[in-house]
Design a protein around this motif. Structure first.
Motif, short mmCIF file in Angstrom:
data_model
loop_
_atom_site.label_atom_id
_atom_site.label_comp_id
_atom_site.label_asym_id
_atom_site.label_seq_id
_atom_site.Cartn_x
_atom_site.Cartn_y
_atom_site.Cartn_z
N ALA A 188 0.70 -1.20 0.10
CA ALA A 188 0.09 0.11 -0.10
C ALA A 188 0.82 0.98 -0.04
O ALA A 188 0.90 2.19 -0.70
CB ALA A 188 -1.47 0.11 1.43
N HIS A 189 2.03 1.19 0.43
CA HIS A 189 2.72 2.30 0.52
C HIS A 189 3.76 2.66 -0.47
O HIS A 189 3.80 3.75 -1.03
CB HIS A 189 3.85 1.95 2.15
CG HIS A 189 5.03 3.55 2.21
ND1 HIS A 189 3.99 4.48 2.35
CD2 HIS A 189 6.10 3.59 1.66
CE1 HIS A 189 5.64 5.10 2.65
NE2 HIS A 189 6.40 4.51 2.25
N TYR A 212 2.84 1.89 -3.82
CA TYR A 212 1.92 2.12 -4.52
C TYR A 212 1.08 3.15 -3.68
O TYR A 212 0.18 3.95 -5.28
CB TYR A 212 1.09 0.80 -4.78
CG TYR A 212 1.86 0.55 -6.01
CD1 TYR A 212 1.81 -0.33 -7.45
CD2 TYR A 212 2.05 -1.19 -5.47
CE1 TYR A 212 2.39 -0.64 -8.41
CE2 TYR A 212 2.50 -1.99 -6.00
CZ TYR A 212 3.64 -1.51 -7.24
OH TYR A 212 4.05 -2.73 -8.25
N ALA A 213 1.22 3.93 -2.53
CA ALA A 213 0.14 4.88 -2.37
C ALA A 213 -1.66 4.62 -3.14
O ALA A 213 -2.43 5.14 -3.03
CB ALA A 213 0.75 6.26 -2.86
N ARG A 214 -1.75 3.39 -2.61
CA ARG A 214 -2.77 3.07 -2.89
C ARG A 214 -3.08 1.90 -1.96
O ARG A 214 -2.58 0.80 -1.66
CB ARG A 214 -3.22 2.44 -4.67
CG ARG A 214 -2.81 3.50 -5.24
CD ARG A 214 -3.43 2.35 -6.98
NE ARG A 214 -4.80 2.35 -6.96
CZ ARG A 214 -4.90 1.48 -8.00
NH1 ARG A 214 -4.18 1.37 -9.02
NH2 ARG A 214 -5.86 0.87 -8.07
N PRO A 215 -4.54 1.90 -1.08
CA PRO A 215 -5.13 1.14 -0.26
C PRO A 215 -4.54 -0.39 -1.39
O PRO A 215 -4.72 -0.46 -2.12
CB PRO A 215 -6.54 1.05 -0.56
CG PRO A 215 -7.03 2.58 -0.87
CD PRO A 215 -5.77 2.87 -1.55
N TYR A 262 -6.56 -3.42 -0.91
CA TYR A 262 -7.96 -3.75 -1.23
C TYR A 262 -8.25 -2.75 -2.77
O TYR A 262 -8.52 -3.55 -4.04
CB TYR A 262 -8.52 -3.29 -0.96
CG TYR A 262 -9.55 -1.81 -0.70
CD1 TYR A 262 -10.42 -1.68 -1.79
CD2 TYR A 262 -9.15 -1.62 0.64
CE1 TYR A 262 -11.27 0.26 -1.92
CE2 TYR A 262 -9.06 0.29 0.37
CZ TYR A 262 -10.06 0.51 -0.78
OH TYR A 262 -11.48 1.93 -0.51
N GLU A 263 -7.53 -1.12 -3.49
CA GLU A 263 -7.82 -1.80 -4.58
C GLU A 263 -6.49 -1.73 -4.93
O GLU A 263 -6.78 -2.69 -6.93
CB GLU A 263 -7.28 0.37 -4.86
CG GLU A 263 -8.34 1.31 -4.01
CD GLU A 263 -8.17 2.16 -4.75
OE1 GLU A 263 -7.13 2.55 -5.40
OE2 GLU A 263 -9.44 2.85 -3.53
N LEU A 264 -5.57 -1.96 -5.61
CA LEU A 264 -4.74 -3.00 -5.73
C LEU A 264 -5.41 -4.40 -6.36
O LEU A 264 -4.42 -4.60 -7.00
CB LEU A 264 -3.02 -3.47 -5.08
CG LEU A 264 -2.74 -2.21 -4.12
CD1 LEU A 264 -1.60 -1.94 -3.23
CD2 LEU A 264 -1.99 -0.51 -5.75
N ARG A 316 -7.70 -4.69 -8.88
CA ARG A 316 -7.26 -4.31 -10.63
C ARG A 316 -6.61 -6.04 -10.37
O ARG A 316 -7.17 -6.34 -11.45
CB ARG A 316 -6.45 -3.76 -9.98
CG ARG A 316 -5.68 -3.46 -11.57
CD ARG A 316 -4.33 -2.28 -11.82
NE ARG A 316 -3.92 -1.93 -12.65
CZ ARG A 316 -2.58 -1.26 -12.94
NH1 ARG A 316 -2.41 -0.52 -11.74
NH2 ARG A 316 -2.06 -1.16 -14.21
#
Length: 346
Positions: free
Chosen positions: A170-171, A173-176, A178-180, A183
């Motif tokens: 998450a860090h 990719y700067a995305r939560p 669950y979003e990763l 996708r």
């Protein structure tokens, strides 16, 4: 060399009998097995009901199960593989390199990505995130500052390593997380796989009753630490269906045969990293058997995923055997048969 060999009628008969024996003996309310090959051979075996809370509804390929630690190989492991392929992670770099800056001593932050994946990190085995409540310090820093229980190198199954991996993904990719994962699953064609919690429904398998007289866990993650993280963690928290897990297995096997980046990551993960017991090794995330030709992983709730990459075969087991309490011993015969069945090609 990849050769896709279909399952025989004897294979499916034995698996079906073992599944019914598990259910008939009270080991699980019900369950689903999907076994298939990259050649298009596919068999769906079912037994029992989803659970008494769901009436007499039988389980099927679209029943939604809490897959527990299969989260490690369905979410975290492929996402780490993507990060490695993208050049965002180095397997032999320390985990703290991919987390918010930590000043001062952080012994648990010095273990490597490879050691975390292979359960050879030496981190504390107990994971009680409730002990970290009421502090302003970030979870990653709290975990990294703890002392190791043993020097890195020996195999010991540890959930907290995958929690750290989830936080790191998450860090960077700067995305939560669950979003990763969403996708990733969409790209693989997995349309019903999601992090929980999910709404209670007849197609959602309840799990364990923790307190007498209280409702069973139903739609919420069975794992306490995943629940404390809002249902989204690197070690547990994912819900999926037998059909989606079969799609995922087929996707991995096809990519492996085609030697794509995903296939190459699976191939690299089949290299043994540590001994578990005679005949079993730990690869990157996966347990390896049959001379490293079979890779598999279990989930505490009663789920399993088996791959035979060079034979193009897979077996998916979805049960909520934890409905009746710890399920490992009760589901062991079915798991052993699944492993034997998928390995008969060698």
């Amino acid at each position: 060399m990849h050769i896709s060999r279909p399952f025989t009628s004897d294979d499916t008969r034995r698996l079906d009998e073992a599944l019914h024996e598990l259910v008939d003996s009270g080991g699980s309310p019900g369950g689903v097995i999907v076994c298939g090959t990259t050649g298009g051979d596919r068999h769906i075996l079912t037994a029992g009901i989803v659970a008494p809370e769901c009436g007499d509804a039988p389980p099927g390929e679209n029943t939604l199960y809490d897959i527990a630690s299969l989260t490690k190989v369905v979410a975290t492991w492929p996402l780490v593989g993507r990060a490695v392929t993208d050049g965002r992670m180095d397997l032999d770099a320390p985990i703290h390199a991919y987390l918010p800056r930590i000043d001062g001593d952080a012994p648990s932050g010095a273990v490597t990505i490879r050691q975390l994946l292979a359960h050879t990190s030496g981190l504390r085995a107990e994971t009680r995130l409730d002990h970290y409540r009421n502090t302003a310090t970030g979870l990653a820093e709290l975990m990294c500052r703890e002392a190791l229980e043993q020097p890195p190198g020996s195999h010991r199954y540890i959930n907290r390593g995958y929690i750290l991996l989830g936080l790191a993904l998450a860090h960077i990719y700067a995305r939560p997380l669950y979003e990763l994962a969403d996708r990733l699953w969409a790209e693989a064609g997995m349309t019903h796989t999601t992090y929980g919690p999910v709404s209670r429904a007849r197609h959602v398998a309840p799990t364990e009753q923790r307190l007498n007289g209280a409702p069973r866990i139903w739609g919420a993650p069975h794992d306490d630490n995943a629940a404390l993280l809002g249902g989204v963690a690197g070690h547990a928290g994912v819900f999926s269906t037998p059909a989606d897990l079969a799609v995922y297995a087929d996707h991995l096997l096809v990519q492996h045969a085609a030697t794509t980046a995903i296939g190459a990551w699976l191939d690299a993960s089949l290299a043994p990293q540590a001994d578990i017991e005679p005949g079993l090794h730990r690869g990157l995330s996966w347990i390896l058997a049959d001379g490293h030709q079979t890779a598999y992983h279990h989930g505490f709730t009663g789920t399993s995923l088996y791959l035979a990459p060079y034979a193009g075969r897979y077996v998916v087991i979805c049960t909520n055997a934890v409905y009746h309490g710890p399920a490992r011993e009760r589901i062991a015969p079915l798991r052993a048969l699944a492993r034997k069945t998928i390995s008969t090609t060698f």
